[in-house]
Write an enzyme that holds these catalytic residues in place. Structure first.
Site, PDB file in Angstrom:
ATOM      1  NE  ARG A  90      -3.777   2.108   3.125  1.00 56.03           N
ATOM      2  CZ  ARG A  90      -4.337   1.908   4.122  1.00 56.03           C
ATOM      3  NH1 ARG A  90      -4.458   1.018   4.761  1.00 56.03           N
ATOM      4  NH2 ARG A  90      -5.274   2.999   3.940  1.00 56.03           N
ATOM      5  CG  ASN A 144     -10.804  -1.524   0.266  1.00 55.56           C
ATOM      6  OD1 ASN A 144     -12.103  -1.544  -0.228  1.00 55.56           O
ATOM      7  ND2 ASN A 144     -10.345  -1.113   1.178  1.00 55.56           N
ATOM      8  CB  CYS A 165     -18.268  -0.659   1.805  1.00 53.72           C
ATOM      9  SG  CYS A 165     -17.164   0.744   1.947  1.00 53.72           S
ATOM     10  CG  ASN A 166     -16.323   0.621   6.896  1.00 53.78           C
ATOM     11  OD1 ASN A 166     -15.947   0.765   5.906  1.00 53.78           O
ATOM     12  ND2 ASN A 166     -15.805   1.617   8.040  1.00 53.78           N
ATOM     13  CG  HIS A 195     -14.459   3.436  -1.433  1.00 51.77           C
ATOM     14  ND1 HIS A 195     -13.065   3.175  -0.843  1.00 51.77           N
ATOM     15  CD2 HIS A 195     -15.168   3.268  -0.333  1.00 51.77           C
ATOM     16  CE1 HIS A 195     -13.036   2.605   0.153  1.00 51.77           C
ATOM     17  NE2 HIS A 195     -14.499   2.651   0.619  1.00 51.77           N
ATOM     18  CE1 TYR A 245     -11.290   5.659   0.488  1.00 57.74           C
ATOM     19  CE2 TYR A 245     -13.378   5.856   1.633  1.00 57.74           C
ATOM     20  CZ  TYR A 245     -12.031   5.572   1.487  1.00 57.74           C
ATOM     21  OH  TYR A 245     -11.467   4.564   2.433  1.00 57.74           O
ATOM     22  NE  ARG A 266      -5.416   5.422   7.801  1.00 56.46           N
ATOM     23  CZ  ARG A 266      -5.786   5.441   9.261  1.00 56.46           C
ATOM     24  NH1 ARG A 266      -5.121   6.358   9.855  1.00 56.46           N
ATOM     25  NH2 ARG A 266      -6.459   4.459   9.876  1.00 56.46           N
TER      26      ARG A 266
HETATM   27  C1  G6P Z   1     -12.902   2.767   5.106  1.00 52.02           C
HETATM   28  C2  G6P Z   1     -13.427   2.201   3.949  1.00 52.02           C
HETATM   29  C3  G6P Z   1     -12.356   0.812   3.736  1.00 52.02           C
HETATM   30  C4  G6P Z   1     -11.176   1.170   4.007  1.00 52.02           C
HETATM   31  C5  G6P Z   1     -10.804   1.598   5.328  1.00 52.02           C
HETATM   32  C6  G6P Z   1      -9.291   2.059   5.369  1.00 52.02           C
HETATM   33  O1  G6P Z   1     -13.460   2.296   6.133  1.00 52.02           O
HETATM   34  O2  G6P Z   1     -14.271   1.693   3.736  1.00 52.02           O
HETATM   35  O3  G6P Z   1     -12.830   0.354   2.366  1.00 52.02           O
HETATM   36  O4  G6P Z   1     -10.541  -0.526   4.227  1.00 52.02           O
HETATM   37  O5  G6P Z   1     -11.261   2.837   5.417  1.00 52.02           O
HETATM   38  O6  G6P Z   1      -8.789   2.085   6.678  1.00 52.02           O
HETATM   39  P1  G6P Z   1      -7.402   2.172   6.996  1.00 52.02           P
HETATM   40  O7  G6P Z   1      -7.599   2.026   8.633  1.00 52.02           O
HETATM   41  O8  G6P Z   1      -6.767   1.011   6.415  1.00 52.02           O
HETATM   42  O9  G6P Z   1      -6.637   3.524   6.522  1.00 52.02           O
END
Ligand code: G6P
Length: 421
Positions: A90, A144, A165-166, A195, A245, A266
């Site tokens: 990432r 993702n 997705c949350n 997103h 997003y 991040r």
């Molecule tokens: C949100 C998105 C997820 C993503 C996450 C990233 O919840 O909906 O798709 O995985 O953020 O979180 P992070 O803590 O990995 O940056």
């Protein structure tokens, strides 16, 4: 019933276990099987989960495996939550983006593209094992870029899959706080791709409170979540609340400048959070979900997943916003392509509701991003470097054509994508 988590060593897993303990009577769970290719991570997570289960006298068993066959055998639900290449990959995506003044976010821009190329082949391997060892299972995909990966699973396999997705559920919960009601009292008129979505109505007990919400947001910056830092005048023109997003599209230069000036990516921040989480998971004295988990973007994902599973298992006919095939719910997008949309969920699956008229502004962006997603899926399925290049230049946040080949080569090299010819 058996639920299998592929990517069981994820630091998010304990949240799901806690949810399963709290909802012990909802679906008669007998076994939760964790599978991960990194045994040390998985054992740390599993030992903490066992402490949670012991404390709460959970009635299901927890098993761990590194091979998929054991974990998938006779599963009813398979949750896929893998991160191919870990946070290091990432971080590389973000860096390739920044070096080229492009957005390399993990789902959006060239970061999402690189992640999709290295992830989809692995997810398809997992799905072919699902076909072999638990062909009737429901696959719930969190991996993702969730919409694109779900698109790939559906296009390339016969596995019954729902992408999740949350964000839709988390937003509903936040709105429930604003209106002092329960999340179940709210329905979102929601349209988009994962997103890349807009909330067009906020129905509270059957009345649309979006206009009131925008008025409240106009007088207080605490009403909308921090990431929705759009000018309220703009939201009033859109008559909708866009996903956070969408800022990468609406406000590209500002977001790029923020990414460039940030001392850490991040991915680096998440590595630090994960280090802290693993210290806690490995500490036999820790028997509560650590506070640090709430610093992850996906915190709360278990509620979305368990609500969906409950509706499927118990034929609840609830409405959940999930990623499924369009089936004409959004006119103007291919019938068989995956969209993120409110669905009626019963024991037969998730059935998308008609989105009605969609504003041309929203439709145009969805069509553009969907074209990029479909080309990316084709690139993987055909092993085609040419299709990957087309996908990259179709992405609205992708590079100019003159730079695209070099960037694609960087992505191929840093991810060892030897299948692309
Ligand atoms: C949100 C998105 C997820 C993503 C996450 C990233 O919840 O909906 O798709 O995985 O953020 O979180 P992070 O803590 O990995 O940056």
């Amino acid at each position: 019933m058996k639920i299998t988590i592929i990517g069981g060593g994820s630091t998010y897993t304990p949240e799901l276990v806690k949810g399963l303990i709290d909802n012990r009577d909802a679906f008669g769970l007998e076994e939760l099987a964790l599978q991960d290719i990194r045994p040390e991570r998985q054992e740390a997570v599993a030992s903490f989960c066992r402490r949670l289960m012991e404390k709460e006298k959970a009635s299901f068993s927890l098993t761990t495996a590194t091979d998929r066959k054991t974990a998938l055998n006779r599963a009813d639900f398979v949750i896929i939550q893998i991160r191919v290449g870990g946070q290091e990959a990432r971080n590389r995506d973000i860096r390739i983006g920044l070096d080229n003044s492009l957005i390399g976010q993990e789902t959006t821009g060239i970061g999402g593209f690189a992640k999709a190329l290295r992830t989809l082949p692995k997810v398809l391997e997992i799905c072919s094992d699902v076909v072999q060892y638990c062909p009737n299972a429901w696959v719930i995909n969190f991996t993702n870029p969730s919409g694109l990966i779900t698109e790939g699973i559906i296009k390339a396999t016969g596995v019954q899959t729902i992408g999740l997705c949350n964000i839709p559920y988390t937003f509903k919960k936040e709105l429930a706080g604003v209106f002092s009601v329960e999340p179940r009292d709210i329905e979102l008129d929601y349209v988009g791709l994962n997103h890349l979505s807009w909330v067009r109505k906020v129905m509270v007990h059957g009345k649309d409170r979006l206009p009131e919400l925008l008025e409240m947001a106009d007088s207080s910056s605490d009403i909308l979540p921090e990431e929705l830092d759009y000018p309220v005048a703009f939201l009033k023109i859109l008559k909708a609340i866009p996903s956070g997003y969408l800022r990468y599209y609406y406000d590209t230069s500002r977001l790029l400048a923020e990414l460039k000036s940030s001392p850490k990516t991040r991915a680096q921040t998440v590595m630090e959070i994960e280090k802290e989480l693993f210290e806690k998971y490995n500490d036999p004295g820790v028997i509560e979900i650590p506070e640090a988990l709430s610093k992850r973007g996906g915190a709360g994902y278990s509620e979305a997943a368990l609500g969906l599973i409950d509706s499927l298992v118990n034929n609840k006919r609830e409405i959940h916003v999930v990623n499924v095939q369009n089936n004409n719910s959004i006119q103007g997008l291919p019938e068989d392509s995956v969209v993120e949309i409110p669905c009626l969920v019963n024991s037969y699956g998730a059935h998308p509701l008609d989105a009605g008229d969609v504003n041309p502004h929203q439709l145009a962006l969805m069509q553009h991003v969907k074209a990029y997603e479909l080309l990316t899926v084709q690139a993987v399925m055909e092993g085609s470097r040419e299709k990957a290049l087309l996908a990259l230049i179709t992405n609205p946040l992708g590079p100019e054509a003159s730079k695209a080949l070099t960037i694609l080569d960087d992505i191929i090299k840093s991810n060892q994508l030897d299948f692309l010819h």
